[in-house]
Design a protein around this motif. Structure first.
Motif, PDB file in Angstrom:
ATOM      1  N   UNK A  10     -21.846   0.492  35.905  1.00 43.44           N
ATOM      2  CA  UNK A  10     -20.993   1.201  34.936  1.00 43.44           C
ATOM      3  C   UNK A  10     -20.068   2.158  35.692  1.00 43.44           C
ATOM      4  N   UNK A  43     -21.361  13.211  37.330  1.00 47.66           N
ATOM      5  CA  UNK A  43     -19.997  13.080  37.852  1.00 47.66           C
ATOM      6  C   UNK A  43     -19.025  13.972  37.075  1.00 47.66           C
ATOM      7  N   UNK A  44     -19.165  13.954  35.754  1.00 49.77           N
ATOM      8  CA  UNK A  44     -18.241  14.747  34.924  1.00 49.77           C
ATOM      9  C   UNK A  44     -18.531  16.241  35.070  1.00 49.77           C
ATOM     10  N   UNK A  82     -16.696   0.729  18.783  1.00 46.77           N
ATOM     11  CA  UNK A  82     -17.724   1.782  18.744  1.00 46.77           C
ATOM     12  C   UNK A  82     -17.361   2.972  19.623  1.00 46.77           C
ATOM     13  N   UNK A 130     -29.408   1.684  32.012  1.00 52.99           N
ATOM     14  CA  UNK A 130     -28.710   2.570  31.071  1.00 52.99           C
ATOM     15  C   UNK A 130     -28.975   4.035  31.412  1.00 52.99           C
ATOM     16  N   UNK A 162     -24.789  -9.400  31.279  1.00 52.50           N
ATOM     17  CA  UNK A 162     -24.571  -8.399  30.246  1.00 52.50           C
ATOM     18  C   UNK A 162     -23.091  -8.110  30.071  1.00 52.50           C
ATOM     19  N   UNK A 215     -12.374   9.218  30.441  1.00 53.55           N
ATOM     20  CA  UNK A 215     -11.631  10.399  29.980  1.00 53.55           C
ATOM     21  C   UNK A 215     -10.300  10.498  30.746  1.00 53.55           C
ATOM     22  N   UNK A 265     -27.108   4.952  34.615  1.00 49.62           N
ATOM     23  CA  UNK A 265     -25.655   5.025  34.368  1.00 49.62           C
ATOM     24  C   UNK A 265     -25.316   6.308  33.614  1.00 49.62           C
ATOM     25  N   UNK A 288     -33.181  -3.250  31.926  1.00 47.16           N
ATOM     26  CA  UNK A 288     -32.203  -2.826  30.913  1.00 47.16           C
ATOM     27  C   UNK A 288     -32.237  -1.312  30.699  1.00 47.16           C
ATOM     28  N   UNK A 323     -23.616  -1.074  25.901  1.00 45.39           N
ATOM     29  CA  UNK A 323     -23.962  -2.357  26.528  1.00 45.39           C
ATOM     30  C   UNK A 323     -24.549  -3.287  25.481  1.00 45.39           C
ATOM     31  N   UNK A 324     -24.466  -4.581  25.752  1.00 45.11           N
ATOM     32  CA  UNK A 324     -25.072  -5.527  24.812  1.00 45.11           C
ATOM     33  C   UNK A 324     -26.582  -5.351  24.821  1.00 45.11           C
ATOM     34  N   UNK A 325     -27.173  -5.594  23.684  1.00 44.55           N
ATOM     35  CA  UNK A 325     -28.616  -5.424  23.583  1.00 44.55           C
ATOM     36  C   UNK A 325     -29.320  -6.760  23.382  1.00 44.55           C
ATOM     37  N   UNK A 363     -27.431   7.230  15.892  1.00 39.99           N
ATOM     38  CA  UNK A 363     -26.008   7.089  16.223  1.00 39.99           C
ATOM     39  C   UNK A 363     -25.201   8.226  15.586  1.00 39.99           C
ATOM     40  N   UNK A 396     -25.603   9.276  36.018  1.00 34.13           N
ATOM     41  CA  UNK A 396     -24.437   9.268  36.926  1.00 34.13           C
ATOM     42  C   UNK A 396     -23.203   9.818  36.210  1.00 34.13           C
ATOM     43  N   UNK A 397     -23.032   9.368  34.967  1.00 32.45           N
ATOM     44  CA  UNK A 397     -21.863   9.790  34.188  1.00 32.45           C
ATOM     45  C   UNK A 397     -21.905  11.308  33.942  1.00 32.45           C
ATOM     46  N   UNK A 439     -16.137   8.194  33.479  1.00 36.53           N
ATOM     47  CA  UNK A 439     -16.733   7.597  32.280  1.00 36.53           C
ATOM     48  C   UNK A 439     -17.190   8.705  31.320  1.00 36.53           C
ATOM     49  N   UNK A 440     -16.828   8.577  30.065  1.00 33.36           N
ATOM     50  CA  UNK A 440     -17.257   9.583  29.089  1.00 33.36           C
ATOM     51  C   UNK A 440     -18.247   8.998  28.099  1.00 33.36           C
ATOM     52  N   UNK A 441     -18.328   7.677  28.051  1.00 34.42           N
ATOM     53  CA  UNK A 441     -19.272   7.019  27.147  1.00 34.42           C
ATOM     54  C   UNK A 441     -19.346   5.548  27.552  1.00 34.42           C
ATOM     55  N   UNK A 442     -20.428   4.896  27.229  1.00 34.28           N
ATOM     56  CA  UNK A 442     -20.504   3.452  27.471  1.00 34.28           C
ATOM     57  C   UNK A 442     -21.468   2.811  26.496  1.00 34.28           C
TER      58      UNK A 442
END
Lengths: 260, 426
Positions: free
Chosen positions: A81, B417-418, A204, B407, A105, A112, B410, B403, A122-124, B372, B413-414, A117-120
Motif C-alpha cells: 500500500x 508516515x503522515x 468508498x 492491513x 488482491x 492527501x 499498512x 490479510x 482492500x478486497x475482502x 464504518x 505505516x500510513x 496515503x490518507x486511507x485505503x
C-alpha cells in the motif's frame, strides 16, 4: 549509490534499481512460483546482472508485497500500500487515488495533498476482482491472459455475470458458453464485473482525481475501459504498471539509505 | 532485515493465571459440596450469585480461557456437527459445543482440569447483546434446567434523564425477581449484607483501577491494551474478590514504578492506536509483539476497561440500583452517537491516539455493523484515520494472518508516515 526495491507479489516478483538521483538503472521480473524467497533472490540476481552491479554495491534493499518478509537479503520491508502510493505519486505527482489490482488482491488508496496515503480499502474474503480471477476466466475462455483486454473491446452485446465468487463466476461463464454467447461478450462481462466491484471501493474512499491504476491488471485495456465507464472518470495507467510497487519500494530504500 | 524491538509486558498481569485457576476450581468445588451452579451468559451481576456462594462463571470468560489455551477446536466442531451455524458467536459455539460434549460424557481429554466446569442447576443471562437470550435458552434445553433472563432495554435517548431512570428501574425490578428465584433455588434467605460487602470490595478495586487508568494514559505507554486485555477477567468475572483487589494494586504499583524508572511498553513509540470492539483472544501475545515491531503501541480501548470503572457510581448501601446502573455502560445498549462521544472520542483524547482500529468479528455482526459510520464520523470530527479489520474473537479459522497483518501494517505505516511528515512541517 544504488538502492533496490523488490516487490514479491503472488504471481510475479518485480525489482527496480535506482541511483541516488532517483534514476532507474535497471528492472527485472520473474514469475513467483512456489517459493517467494527463491524467486526474490533470483530476481535480485537478475537485476544485479542487468545493472552490472554486485550485491555489496547496493546500499539498501527494501522489499514489499506478500512475500516481503521472505527475503533475507532485504534490509527492511513495507507493505505494498505504502509502496504503490509512493511509486504512483512519483510517476504522477498530482495522483489523488491509486487503484492497484494485483495477482491476489485489489486495493484503492487515497492520497492527501502531500502525497501520503490518507486511507485505503482492500478486497475482502476472496480473489474476486483480482488477477487470479482473470487468469481463471481466461483459462475457461481458452484465451491467453493478455488477449482478454483486446478481445473484450470487440464485444457487441451486453451480457452480465452476477456472482463475484471466482468459483461461482466460473460456473456462470461455463453456462454462458453453453448458451453460445460470444467470447468477446463474456470477456467484457468479466471485466465489467471486476469494474463494478473495484468502483465501489473507489467511491468508498472518495474517488478524487487524478486516478492512477497500477499492478499487472492495469495492462488489461478491457478492465481499465470498464472502470472508466463505471466511475465516469479518466484513469491514468503508467507504461509499466506492474513495476510501480517496486519503484515505490526503491524510493523508500533511497530515503532510508540517506537517513542512515 | 532491521533489528526488531521487543515488547515489555507488565509482569504482574500474568498473575491472572492463578486467579483464573482458583476461580474455576471454586466452581467445581461448589458442585462437589452440594451448592448450586449457575452458568451466566453475558455480563451478569456475578456479585448477586457470589453473595449466596452459588458456583458461577461467565460463559464468555470461560470460552476466552479455552481459546487462550488453543483448545477451542473440538468444542466448535461439536456445535457445528449439531447443526449450529459457524456464523453464531464463537464464544457461544465453544460453550454450546462443550455443553453437548459434557452431556455425552466426552469432554476433550486435553481440556485443563479447572475448565471442566460442571453442569448448571440454572442458567442466567442479561441480554445486553442480541445473542444472549438464544444462547441461554439453548443451554437450558441441553441441560433441562431453568433459565432466567434480565432484559436491558436500549437507551435510545441520551439526554432524557427520565428515560434513563425508568430503564434503570426496569432492570432493578427484574434483578429483584432474580433474587427471589435464587432464594427459591437455594432455599435460603438472600444475604444482603454479604452483597454489600462484595460491592464495597468492588468499589475499592474501582478506586485502584481509576488511578491505574491515569497511568494507563501515560505517553509513552507503560501498560498497553494487550496487558489490560489479560487483566480484564479480574475487573469482570472475578470482581468483588480480595484477589481481584490485590491484583490491581500489584499492577498499579508495577506500572507506577515503570513510569518512574522510564521503562515503557515498547522502546520506540512512534504511534499510538485505539482498538475498538473485542479482539482475537488467540492472538493477544502475537499482536502485542507485531505492533511493537512496527514501533506502534495499541494503548487503549473500551472493551478492556471492564465494568464498574467509576467508583463514584458504586454505592454498597444501594446494591440493586448500583448493579442495575452498571448496564448502561455497555456499548451494546447505547446509541451510536453515545458510543462515539463516550467510548471513542473520550478514549481517543485520553490516550492521545493517532488512529483507531475497529475489529469486526465475523461471528459478531450485531455489534460491529456500525463501524464504518463510527469511523467516518471520527475521521470527520477528530481528523483520526481508522481501519476496519475482519477477524474473530474466538474462532481462529476467521483470522487470515496474511490479510489481517498486511492491513494492520499498512495502516501503521500510513499513520506514522503522515504523523512524522506533519511534525516535520511544524
Amino acid at each position: 549509490m544504488f538502492v533496490a526495491g523488490i516487490d514479491l507479489g503472488s504471481a510475479w516478483v518485480k525489482a527496480i534499481m535506482l541511483d541516488e538521483k532517483l534514476q532507474i538503472v535497471g528492472k527485472a521480473a520473474i514469475q513467483t512460483g512456489p517459493s517467494s524467497q527463491k524467486a526474490g533472490e533470483k530476481c535480485f540476481s537478475e537485476l544485479l546482472r542487468k545493472c552490472g552491479l554486485k550485491k555489496k554495491g547496493v546500499s539498501f534493499i527494501l522489499s514489499t508485497g506478500y512475500g516481503r518478509k521472505a527475503l533475507p537479503v532485504s534490509h527492511a520491508e513495507m507493505t505494498e500500500i505504502a509502496c504503490h502510493a509512493k511509486g504512483a505519486r512519483k510517476l504522477f505527482p498530482d495522483a489523488a487515488t491509486v487503484i492497484d489490482i494485483g495477482g491476489q488482491d485489489s486495493k484503492v488508496i487515497a492520497l492527501d495533498e502531500q502525497g501520503f496515503p490518507s486511507n485505503f480499502v482492500m478486497n475482502d474474503k476472496c480473489a474476486a476482482g483480482c488477477g487470479r480471477f482473470l487468469e481463471v476466466m481466461a483459462r475457461v475462455l481458452e484465451v491467453e491472459l493478455q488477449e482478454m483486454g483486446p478481445l473484450s473491446l470487440a464485444s457487441g452485446k451486453e451480457v452480465s455475470i452476477s456472482s463475484m465468487c471466482t468459483v461461482f463466476a466460473e460456473s456462470e461463464v461455463i453456462s454462458l458458453i453453453a448458451n453460445n454467447c460470444n467470447r468477446e461478450d463474456i470477456a467484457r462481462a468479466i471485466h465489467r464485473a471486476i469494474a463494478l466491484r473495484v468502483s465501489i471501493m473507489v467511491e468508498q474512499i472518495g474517488a478524487k482525481e487524478r486516478i492512477v491504476m497500477t499492478g499487472g491488471v492495469a495492462r488489461n485495456i478491457g478492465v481499465v475501459k470498464e472502470l472508466e465507464q463505471t466511475l465516469g472518470k479518466r484513469i491514468f495507467v503508467p507504461s509499466e504498471p506492474e513495476f510501480v510497487g517496486a519503484l515505490g519500494a526503491a524510493i523508500f530504500a533511497l530515503e532510508r539509505s540517506i537517513k542512515m | 532485515m532491521e533489528e526488531k524491538v521487543s515488547y515489555r509486558r507488565v509482569k504482574s498481569v500474568g498473575l491472572i493465571k492463578d486467579i483464573v485457576r482458583g476461580f474455576y476450581e471454586g466452581v467445581i468445588d461448589a458442585k462437589r459440596h452440594g451448592r448450586k451452579v449457575c452458568w451466566c451468559v453475558g455480563a451478569s451481576p456475578y456479585e448477586v450469585f457470589r453473595a449466596m456462594e452459588i458456583g458461577h462463571f461467565q460463559t464468555e470468560n470461560w470460552a476466552v480461557a479455552v481459546t487462550a489455551r488453543g483448545l477451542e477446536r473440538p468444542m466448535i466442531e461439536e456445535a457445528e456437527k449439531a447443526g449450529f451455524s459457524s456464523d453464531i458467536c464463537s464464544y457461544a459455539s465453544i460453550n454450546i459445543g462443550y455443553a453437548l460434549l459434557l452431556k455425552k460424557g466426552r469432554v476433550p481429554e486435553d481440556l485443563s482440569p479447572e475448565l471442566r466446569v460442571p453442569e448448571p442447576d440454572f442458567v442466567f443471562t442479561i441480554n445486553t447483546c442480541p445473542s444472549m437470550a438464544q444462547w441461554a435458552m439453548t443451554l437450558s434445553e441441553i441441560f433441562n434446567v431453568p433459565f432466567f433472563a434480565v432484559d436491558v432495554p436500549l437507551f435510545y435517548d441520551d439526554k432524557d434523564e427520565l428515560h434513563y431512570q425508568r430503564n434503570i428501574l426496569y432492570v432493578m425490578e427484574q434483578l429483584r425477581d432474580a433474587i427471589s428465584l435464587i432464594e427459591t433455588i437455594t432455599r435460603a434467605p438472600y444475604r444482603w449484607d454479604r452483597l454489600k460487602e462484595i460491592l464495597a470490595i468492588i468499589k475499592e478495586t474501582a478506586k485502584v483501577r481509576q488511578k491505574l487508568f491515569e497511568l494507563w494514559c501515560h505517553k509513552p505507554s507503560a501498560i498497553t491494551y494487550w496487558d489490560m486485555a489479560i487483566a480484564l477477567g479480574a475487573a469482570n468475572l472475578f470482581r468483588g474478590t480480595e484477589e481481584s483487589l490485590h491484583y490491581f494494586r500489584k499492577i498499579y504499583e508495577e506500572v507506577k514504578e515503570r513510569i518512574e524508572k522510564g521503562i515503557f511498553s515498547i522502546p520506540k513509540e512512534r504511534c499510538r492506536l485505539l482498538w475498538y470492539m473485542n479482539h482475537p483472544w488467540f492472538k493477544v501475545g502475537y499482536l502485542s509483539r507485531f505492533f511493537a515491531d512496527l514501533d506502534a503501541v495499541v494503548v487503549g480501548g473500551q472493551y478492556v476497561i471492564g465494568p464498574y470503572s467509576d467508583p463514584e457510581k458504586i454505592d454498597p448501601n444501594r446494591p440493586l440500583w448500583t448493579i442495575a446502573e452498571e448496564h448502561p455502560t455497555r456499548p451494546y445498549v447505547r446509541t451510536m452517537r453515545y458510543k462515539i462521544e463516550k467510548f471513542l472520542k473520550a478514549l481517543a483524547t485520553a490516550f492521545q491516539v493517532d488512529g483507531v482500529i475497529f475489529h469486526s468479528p465475523r461471528t459478531c455482526r450485531p455489534n460491529s455493523w456500525t463501524h464504518f459510520d463510527e469511523g467516518e464520523i471520527l475521521k470527520r470530527e477528530m481528523g483520526l484515520p481508522y481501519l476496519i479489520i475482519e477477524a474473530d474473537h474466538s474462532d481462529p479459522k476467521f483470522y487470515s494472518e496474511a490479510e489481517v497483518d498486511n492491513r494492520l501494517q499498512a495502516f501503521v505505516e500510513m499513520v506514522i508516515e503522515r504523523k512524522e511528515a506533519c511534525s516535520l512541517r511544524e
